[in-house]
Design a protein around this motif. Structure first.
Motif, PDB file in Angstrom:
ATOM      1  N   SER A 155       0.584   5.856  -9.246  1.00 48.07           N
ATOM      2  CA  SER A 155       0.148   4.686  -8.836  1.00 48.07           C
ATOM      3  C   SER A 155      -1.028   4.955  -7.653  1.00 48.07           C
ATOM      4  N   ILE A 156      -2.144   4.097  -7.699  1.00 50.97           N
ATOM      5  CA  ILE A 156      -3.158   4.235  -6.741  1.00 50.97           C
ATOM      6  C   ILE A 156      -3.924   2.779  -6.662  1.00 50.97           C
ATOM      7  N   GLY A 157      -4.122   2.473  -5.329  1.00 46.27           N
ATOM      8  CA  GLY A 157      -4.958   1.148  -4.931  1.00 46.27           C
ATOM      9  C   GLY A 157      -5.945   1.345  -4.379  1.00 46.27           C
ATOM     10  N   TYR A 158      -6.938   0.440  -4.639  1.00 47.17           N
ATOM     11  CA  TYR A 158      -8.321   0.390  -3.821  1.00 47.17           C
ATOM     12  C   TYR A 158      -8.370  -0.869  -3.337  1.00 47.17           C
ATOM     13  N   ILE A 159      -9.022  -1.087  -2.190  1.00 49.47           N
ATOM     14  CA  ILE A 159      -9.611  -2.516  -1.681  1.00 49.47           C
ATOM     15  C   ILE A 159     -11.087  -2.670  -1.890  1.00 49.47           C
ATOM     16  N   ILE A 160     -11.360  -3.286  -2.770  1.00 48.78           N
ATOM     17  CA  ILE A 160     -13.091  -3.643  -3.115  1.00 48.78           C
ATOM     18  C   ILE A 160     -13.560  -4.738  -2.400  1.00 48.78           C
ATOM     19  N   PRO A 161     -14.599  -4.220  -1.568  1.00 50.26           N
ATOM     20  CA  PRO A 161     -15.322  -5.517  -0.767  1.00 50.26           C
ATOM     21  C   PRO A 161     -15.877  -6.465  -1.866  1.00 50.26           C
ATOM     22  N   ILE A 167      -1.397 -19.894  17.201  1.00 53.02           N
ATOM     23  CA  ILE A 167      -0.877 -18.590  16.302  1.00 53.02           C
ATOM     24  C   ILE A 167      -2.007 -18.187  15.001  1.00 53.02           C
ATOM     25  N   THR A 168      -2.480 -16.855  15.303  1.00 57.14           N
ATOM     26  CA  THR A 168      -3.249 -16.586  14.348  1.00 57.14           C
ATOM     27  C   THR A 168      -2.635 -15.362  13.520  1.00 57.14           C
ATOM     28  N   ILE A 169      -2.631 -15.593  12.031  1.00 61.34           N
ATOM     29  CA  ILE A 169      -2.263 -14.403  11.303  1.00 61.34           C
ATOM     30  C   ILE A 169      -3.293 -13.588  10.745  1.00 61.34           C
ATOM     31  N   GLN A 170      -3.383 -12.412  11.093  1.00 58.42           N
ATOM     32  CA  GLN A 170      -4.563 -11.441  10.620  1.00 58.42           C
ATOM     33  C   GLN A 170      -4.103 -10.552   9.549  1.00 58.42           C
ATOM     34  N   ASP A 171      -5.150 -10.024   9.119  1.00 61.38           N
ATOM     35  CA  ASP A 171      -4.942  -8.969   8.064  1.00 61.38           C
ATOM     36  C   ASP A 171      -5.962  -7.805   8.424  1.00 61.38           C
ATOM     37  N   VAL A 172      -5.488  -6.715   8.753  1.00 59.84           N
ATOM     38  CA  VAL A 172      -6.289  -5.708   9.204  1.00 59.84           C
ATOM     39  C   VAL A 172      -6.174  -4.344   8.185  1.00 59.84           C
ATOM     40  N   TYR A 173      -7.264  -4.007   7.597  1.00 55.90           N
ATOM     41  CA  TYR A 173      -7.619  -2.951   6.901  1.00 55.90           C
ATOM     42  C   TYR A 173      -9.018  -2.633   6.838  1.00 55.90           C
ATOM     43  N   THR A 174      -9.151  -1.389   6.264  1.00 56.52           N
ATOM     44  CA  THR A 174     -10.097  -0.773   5.944  1.00 56.52           C
ATOM     45  C   THR A 174     -10.329  -0.610   4.422  1.00 56.52           C
ATOM     46  N   PRO A 175     -11.429  -1.258   3.928  1.00 52.45           N
ATOM     47  CA  PRO A 175     -12.070  -1.321   2.535  1.00 52.45           C
ATOM     48  C   PRO A 175     -11.895   0.281   2.035  1.00 52.45           C
ATOM     49  N   SER A 176     -11.926   0.566   0.670  1.00 53.60           N
ATOM     50  CA  SER A 176     -12.041   1.766   0.192  1.00 53.60           C
ATOM     51  C   SER A 176     -13.642   2.074   0.317  1.00 53.60           C
ATOM     52  N   PRO A 177     -13.908   3.469   0.403  1.00 51.88           N
ATOM     53  CA  PRO A 177     -15.408   3.792   0.266  1.00 51.88           C
ATOM     54  C   PRO A 177     -15.818   3.236  -1.198  1.00 51.88           C
TER      55      PRO A 177
END
Lengths: 206, 109
Positions: free
Chosen positions: A50-56, B40-50
């Motif tokens: 399995s592999i996942g990507y977050i796409i902007p 109260i603030t619920i946040q989502d922290v992530y780095t998008p894929s290249p």
């Protein structure tokens, strides 16, 4: 080789004893695989991956299947890969073979997939609905040094979204059928539709 | 899965979604036992894929939900279906050990 199965069809993983034939107009299907020659599956091993990507939002990403380990490195191996898709249902995926060409396209030049144009975004694409992880409908076959197969992934929404691929890699050890009696038997099997033909992508480009 | 955190003004990391799943917050319970109103603030922290356009993306912090709870009040929110892609963290506008946040969440495909 890339194939989308119909609603009523199911991907069946190859088993030991199955006969394969790699169909091509050229002498070789791939540098290490002869075209139009029977191969027997000797052993198989199923590997979930399995592999996942977050796409902007509004962005696209190209992944080459070889770069994510989905091409065998041994000449005697074939990967039969069932592709299931999870995550956001709006994200669209286009197969490309080679990596510069959309594989599924119409003949008129204005009807080549273009994710950034709404009218042509939904040509030759697939989504989570088309191949869910619970019942994958997309099958890809890879061998060492075959032409590059890629996915172009596009997020048409206005928020960052995640797509998840669940692959079942049926890793198969194959051997060319060389005995005359066996070749004769394989030819009979082929007439009865009991040989699995893997079609070179170039034959689907006319 | 259920996690309860006691709030101060530093972000509290509640859970990190596996890269091959999506997190879904199903319900939120906030107990404000303090003498101040709290946000109260619920946040989502992530780095998008290249991506093809951006091969070196930077980390993002996205606000998924903002809830104000009056002093001494409790709030319970069900059927939320809040999506989290990376690490869920909670930030409080007030530091007080009597402010507790409970999240019920799951990972889905």
């Amino acid at each position: 080789m890339f194939r989308i199965y119909g609603k009523e069809e199911k991907i069946t993983l190859w088993k030991p004893g199955w006969i394969l034939r790699f169909i091509s107009e050229e002498r070789k299907y791939a540098p290490t695989i002869k075209a139009n020659t029977f191969y027997k599956v000797l052993r198989t091993q199923q590997i979930p991956y399995s592999i996942g990507y977050i796409i902007p939002a509004g962005d696209e990403k190209t992944i080459e299947l070889e770069d994510i380990g989905l091409y065998p490195t041994r000449p005697e191996s074939v990967y039969q890969i069932a592709v299931g898709i999870g995550g956001d249902e709006n994200i669209v995926v286009y197969p490309k073979i080679p990596e510069t060409d959309f594989f599924l396209r119409l003949e008129k030049s204005e009807y080549i997939p273009n994710p950034s144009i709404e009218d042509t975004r939904y040509i030759g694409e697939f989504t989570k609905t088309d191949s869910p992880v619970t019942e994958p409908k997309i099958e890809i076959v890879t061998v060492k040094d075959y032409e590059t197969i890629a996915f172009l992934i596009y997020n048409p929404t206005n928020e960052d979204r995640k797509i998840i691929f669940e692959f079942i890699v049926n890793r198969c050890l194959i051997k060319e059928v060389t005995e005359e009696d066996e070749i004769k038997r394989c030819n009979e099997m082929a007439k009865e539709g009991r040989v699995r033909d893997i079609i070179d992508y170039k034959l689907l480009r006319w | 899965m259920i996690v309860t955190v006691t709030m101060d003004t530093t972000p509290k990391q509640v859970f990190t979604v596996p890269v091959v799943k999506i997190g879904k917050i199903k319900s939120i319970e906030i107990l404000n036992g303090s003498s101040s109103d709290v946000v109260i603030t619920i946040q989502d922290v992530y780095t998008p894929s290249p991506t093809d356009e951006n091969p070196s993306p930077t980390e993002k912090i996205i606000e998924r939900k903002v809830i104000k709870v009056l002093a001494g009040d409790d709030i319970s929110l069900d059927n939320q279906n809040i999506e989290v892609l990376g690490t869920c963290q909670i930030v409080s506008s007030v530091t007080d050990p009597n402010i507790k946040v409970t999240l019920t969440f799951d990972y889905v495909l």
